[in-house]
Design a protein around this motif. Structure first.
Motif, PDB file in Angstrom:
ATOM      1  N   THR A 443       0.887  -1.071   0.212  1.00 36.41           N
ATOM      2  CA  THR A 443      -0.095  -0.094   0.055  1.00 36.41           C
ATOM      3  C   THR A 443       0.958   1.099   0.050  1.00 36.41           C
ATOM      4  N   HIS A 444       2.118   1.145   0.461  1.00 33.16           N
ATOM      5  CA  HIS A 444       3.039   2.383   0.593  1.00 33.16           C
ATOM      6  C   HIS A 444       4.288   1.674   0.219  1.00 33.16           C
ATOM      7  N   SER A 445       5.132   2.484  -0.440  1.00 33.70           N
ATOM      8  CA  SER A 445       6.464   2.190  -0.606  1.00 33.70           C
ATOM      9  C   SER A 445       7.433   3.179  -0.791  1.00 33.70           C
ATOM     10  N   LEU A 446       8.725   3.045  -0.467  1.00 34.67           N
ATOM     11  CA  LEU A 446       9.632   4.202  -0.612  1.00 34.67           C
ATOM     12  C   LEU A 446      10.743   3.517  -1.846  1.00 34.67           C
ATOM     13  N   ALA A 447      11.310   4.452  -2.674  1.00 35.51           N
ATOM     14  CA  ALA A 447      12.173   4.015  -3.744  1.00 35.51           C
ATOM     15  C   ALA A 447      13.351   3.417  -3.052  1.00 35.51           C
ATOM     16  N   ARG A 448      13.846   2.157  -3.808  1.00 38.91           N
ATOM     17  CA  ARG A 448      14.871   1.618  -3.387  1.00 38.91           C
ATOM     18  C   ARG A 448      16.102   2.552  -3.537  1.00 38.91           C
ATOM     19  N   MET A 449      17.301   2.098  -2.670  1.00 35.76           N
ATOM     20  CA  MET A 449      18.628   2.653  -2.790  1.00 35.76           C
ATOM     21  C   MET A 449      18.518   4.196  -2.698  1.00 35.76           C
ATOM     22  N   THR A 450      17.642   4.601  -1.837  1.00 38.64           N
ATOM     23  CA  THR A 450      17.372   6.100  -1.499  1.00 38.64           C
ATOM     24  C   THR A 450      17.380   6.282   0.071  1.00 38.64           C
ATOM     25  N   ARG A 451      17.569   7.350   0.544  1.00 37.13           N
ATOM     26  CA  ARG A 451      17.769   7.905   1.844  1.00 37.13           C
ATOM     27  C   ARG A 451      16.327   8.267   2.012  1.00 37.13           C
ATOM     28  N   GLY A 452      15.374   8.032   2.945  1.00 36.02           N
ATOM     29  CA  GLY A 452      14.182   8.724   3.151  1.00 36.02           C
ATOM     30  C   GLY A 452      13.387   8.005   4.432  1.00 36.02           C
ATOM     31  N   VAL A 453      12.120   8.592   4.358  1.00 42.75           N
ATOM     32  CA  VAL A 453      11.152   8.075   5.542  1.00 42.75           C
ATOM     33  C   VAL A 453       9.798   7.844   4.806  1.00 42.75           C
ATOM     34  N   LEU A 454       9.261   6.784   5.212  1.00 42.74           N
ATOM     35  CA  LEU A 454       8.215   6.403   4.625  1.00 42.74           C
ATOM     36  C   LEU A 454       6.950   6.487   5.533  1.00 42.74           C
ATOM     37  N   THR A 455       5.837   6.838   5.451  1.00 43.76           N
ATOM     38  CA  THR A 455       4.808   7.379   6.272  1.00 43.76           C
ATOM     39  C   THR A 455       3.476   6.834   5.758  1.00 43.76           C
ATOM     40  N   GLY A 456       2.808   6.318   6.827  1.00 41.92           N
ATOM     41  CA  GLY A 456       1.363   5.808   6.433  1.00 41.92           C
ATOM     42  C   GLY A 456       0.471   5.346   7.560  1.00 41.92           C
ATOM     43  N   GLU A 457      -0.416   4.351   7.335  1.00 43.19           N
ATOM     44  CA  GLU A 457      -1.196   4.126   8.481  1.00 43.19           C
ATOM     45  C   GLU A 457      -1.230   2.527   8.099  1.00 43.19           C
ATOM     46  N   VAL A 458      -1.574   1.647   9.383  1.00 44.22           N
ATOM     47  CA  VAL A 458      -1.648   0.173   9.407  1.00 44.22           C
ATOM     48  C   VAL A 458      -2.816   0.025  10.295  1.00 44.22           C
ATOM     49  N   ASP A 459      -3.488  -1.049   9.883  1.00 41.43           N
ATOM     50  CA  ASP A 459      -4.735  -1.541  10.486  1.00 41.43           C
ATOM     51  C   ASP A 459      -4.288  -2.925  10.833  1.00 41.43           C
ATOM     52  N   GLY A 460      -4.087  -3.254  12.068  1.00 33.70           N
ATOM     53  CA  GLY A 460      -3.931  -4.348  12.696  1.00 33.70           C
ATOM     54  C   GLY A 460      -5.159  -5.614  12.477  1.00 33.70           C
ATOM     55  N   ARG A 461      -4.782  -6.807  12.668  1.00 34.66           N
ATOM     56  CA  ARG A 461      -5.796  -7.926  12.315  1.00 34.66           C
ATOM     57  C   ARG A 461      -5.665  -8.875  13.729  1.00 34.66           C
ATOM     58  N   THR A 462      -6.812  -9.506  14.044  1.00 37.80           N
ATOM     59  CA  THR A 462      -7.049 -10.395  14.997  1.00 37.80           C
ATOM     60  C   THR A 462      -7.247 -11.789  14.705  1.00 37.80           C
ATOM     61  N   HIS A 463      -7.867 -12.127  13.155  1.00 39.30           N
ATOM     62  CA  HIS A 463      -8.570 -13.240  12.921  1.00 39.30           C
ATOM     63  C   HIS A 463      -7.333 -14.083  12.929  1.00 39.30           C
ATOM     64  N   ILE A 464      -7.605 -15.421  13.419  1.00 39.95           N
ATOM     65  CA  ILE A 464      -6.560 -16.497  13.274  1.00 39.95           C
ATOM     66  C   ILE A 464      -6.942 -17.219  11.913  1.00 39.95           C
ATOM     67  N   THR A 465      -5.898 -17.498  11.061  1.00 43.66           N
ATOM     68  CA  THR A 465      -6.223 -18.069   9.834  1.00 43.66           C
ATOM     69  C   THR A 465      -6.250 -19.371  10.063  1.00 43.66           C
ATOM     70  N   PRO A 466      -6.699 -20.372   9.166  1.00 40.55           N
ATOM     71  CA  PRO A 466      -6.700 -21.815   9.556  1.00 40.55           C
ATOM     72  C   PRO A 466      -5.146 -22.391   9.377  1.00 40.55           C
ATOM     73  N   TYR A 467      -4.375 -21.566   8.583  1.00 39.59           N
ATOM     74  CA  TYR A 467      -3.049 -21.824   8.213  1.00 39.59           C
ATOM     75  C   TYR A 467      -2.590 -21.517   9.907  1.00 39.59           C
ATOM     76  N   ALA A 468      -2.476 -20.230  10.209  1.00 40.95           N
ATOM     77  CA  ALA A 468      -1.902 -19.907  11.587  1.00 40.95           C
ATOM     78  C   ALA A 468      -2.341 -21.024  12.634  1.00 40.95           C
ATOM     79  N   ALA A 469      -3.641 -21.467  12.699  1.00 38.94           N
ATOM     80  CA  ALA A 469      -4.193 -22.303  13.676  1.00 38.94           C
ATOM     81  C   ALA A 469      -3.383 -23.636  13.780  1.00 38.94           C
ATOM     82  N   TRP A 470      -3.185 -24.282  12.640  1.00 37.89           N
ATOM     83  CA  TRP A 470      -2.817 -25.402  12.620  1.00 37.89           C
ATOM     84  C   TRP A 470      -1.067 -25.535  12.495  1.00 37.89           C
ATOM     85  N   VAL A 471      -0.541 -24.758  12.064  1.00 36.40           N
ATOM     86  CA  VAL A 471       0.996 -24.617  11.842  1.00 36.40           C
ATOM     87  C   VAL A 471       1.535 -24.290  13.219  1.00 36.40           C
ATOM     88  N   SER A 472       0.743 -23.506  14.150  1.00 32.71           N
ATOM     89  CA  SER A 472       1.299 -23.202  15.301  1.00 32.71           C
ATOM     90  C   SER A 472       1.339 -24.399  16.302  1.00 32.71           C
TER      91      SER A 472
END
Length: 499
Positions: A443-472
């Motif tokens: 959703t947001h990216s910074l050009a590679r091989m450059t010096r800079g700061v990437l700003t944005g927002e992130v929304d955490g998640r709580t759902h446990i996927t089937p893969y997470a449930a069994w592989v854990s």
């Protein structure tokens, strides 16, 4: 060998850095056809070994940059080391080729399943033996493809299995040309129908947290790797630039990459780390910063420290270390001594370290290539009430220059987001510094091989996927049992039928 090179290109194409799922299946179909066309297991093993060697060299060629350009190893020795590693790990492919051809039955359905399961077993060997080095697994080519919907259910290894099965079905169709019987189209047709239906109806639960979105600032210092640990250039540049960014940040969470602070705390200028701690000792801002920790007496760790108000600094120590770069395998100390790579032998952190809790989110750090091991990240989901809501990867791919390693690592991180339906924050020294959402989209990216700061927002998640449930709970055992069970069934059938 050309098919092996194509397999390498499928994970991150050299022309645009994007995965090419169709090329991965097509190139794997070539080796499936080539194995089936051999008279016995010996040439099948050799062909699979040649395929694997070309594939892995084409995937990891950038290791040459780290050993020669930055490690100071002579170019011929660095090239031989890359080739030798690939040739050694391709022995798993050779073993797979021998088993596939040796247990060939002539029954297309059984042979296709056998190829898929044995090929997966070869990949699992690469994941686990000698601490594992699974970089370049075929399943990563499908992060944008029609098989991506399987990730929350079976993970990258399950996608590798299905892709290998499809590749073998394609090879069988090609071998039956120009006029295959109509029955030859049944399995491929059903596979395409099921995959199409899965992409239409597979919409996993969203699982959004009730917390506000977290504003983040990801720092990319772009400190030249050949200067990064030099006292007269890279170190003062890193301390000044990252120090200013940490001081002036306005985001809720600021993340600096692996070894952003390239010195041990006791080596830092007096008051430097205290100033960072004091900066985040009050208010509603926090920081996660990569830094080496330890001492000559106690040993060293590749770590990240997190700072927030009202608490002692949080500490995460890297668990899965890189061979030769972060620990020296037995009998190879002489090889590491030929290169000028600093901090080459670290202690391991625990596999089950807690997350960093901040503003209602549980942020789980991982350092560099730790995010290749989804089954290890999955252990953190054993207790749903304490499972991570956000991943944060801090890396330094500067060792490999401006190469496809950057693009390959990005696809790996995206696959982890798909498997666990967790956003991933990636703060790196040279790229790819990005924000990935819980569906694996950048959703947001910074050009590679450059010096800079990437700003944005992130929304955490709580759902446990089937893969997470069994592989854990089960780790990789379901895949191992499937692979071994199918191999045993094929061996038993061959013995009973005498074919």
């Amino acid at each position: 060998m050309l098919a092996g090179v194509a397999q390498a290109m499928s994970i991150a194409a050299p022309w645009d850095g994007q995965p090419q799922w169709w090329l991965q299946i097509l190139s794997l179909a070539v080796i499936a056809w080539s194995i089936a066309a051999t008279p016995n297991w010996k040439p099948a093993a050799m062909r699979a070994w040649a395929f694997g060697t070309a594939w892995l060299v084409g995937t990891w060629w950038w290791l040459f940059i780290s050993m020669h350009t930055y490690g100071g190893l002579a170019a011929p020795l660095a090239a031989m080391a890359v080739l030798g590693l690939a040739a050694f790990l391709s022995l798993y492919c050779a073993l797979a080729g021998a088993v596939i051809r040796g247990l060939h039955s002539g029954n297309r359905g059984i042979d296709a399943l056998l190829f898929a399961c044995v090929w997966l077993a070869a990949e699992l060997l690469r994941v686990t033996l000698f601490t594992g080095f699974p970089w370049g697994e075929g399943g990563y080519a499908h992060v944008d493809g029609p098989l991506a919907f399987l990730a929350p259910y079976v993970g990258v290894h399950g996608i590798t299995l299905v892709a290998a099965w499809l590749a073998c079905l394609l090879a069988q169709l090609a071998m039956a040309m120009p006029a295959p019987r109509w029955t030859g189209w049944v399995a491929p047709g059903l596979a395409v129908a099921v995959i199409a239906a899965g992409n239409l109806v597979a919409v996993p639960a969203d699982g959004a947290t009730t917390q506000p979105k977290l504003t983040v600032a990801l720092l990319q210092g772009n400190i030249p790797q050949d200067e990064k640990f030099e006292s007269g250039s890279g170190i003062p540049l890193a301390l000044e630039w990252y120090g200013v960014q940490l001081r002036d940040t306005k985001a809720s969470l600021t993340v600096a990459p692996e070894t952003a602070i390239p010195m041990l705390p006791q080596q830092l200028p007096e008051g430097y780390l205290d100033a960072v701690t004091q900066r985040f000792s009050k208010g509603d801002q926090a920081a996660l910063v990569g830094i080496p920790l330890g001492s000559f007496r106690d040993g060293y760790t590749n770590s990240a420290l997190a700072f927030k108000a009202g608490a002692q600094p949080y500490r995460y120590d890297k668990h899965h270390l890189v061979p030769f770069g972060e620990f020296i395998p037995p009998l190879f100390k002489w090889f590491v001594q030929m290169m000028s790579i600093p901090l080459g032998d670290f202690n391991r952190g625990s596999l089950t370290q807690p997350s960093f809790e901040w503003q209602g989110q549980r942020i789980a750090p991982n350092i560099c290539y730790e995010d290749l091991f989804g089954e290890e990240l999955g252990v953190r989901f054993a207790q749903p009430e304490s499972a991570p809501t956000i991943f944060a990867n801090v890396s330094n791919i500067g060792w490999f220059g401006d190469s496809t390693a950057i693009d390959q690592h990005l696809q790996i991180s995206r696959m982890r987001s798909l498997e666990f339906q967790r956003p991933m924050l990636r703060a790196t020294n040279t790229g790819a510094t990005v924000i990935i959402d819980h569906r694996g989209r950048v959703t947001h990216s910074l050009a590679r091989m450059t010096r800079g700061v990437l700003t944005g927002e992130v929304d955490g998640r709580t759902h446990i996927t089937p893969y997470a449930a069994w592989v854990s709970q089960l780790g990789l055992w379901p895949f191992w049992l499937l692979a071994l069970g199918m191999t045993g069934l094929a061996a038993w059938r061959r013995r009973v039928t005498g074919g």
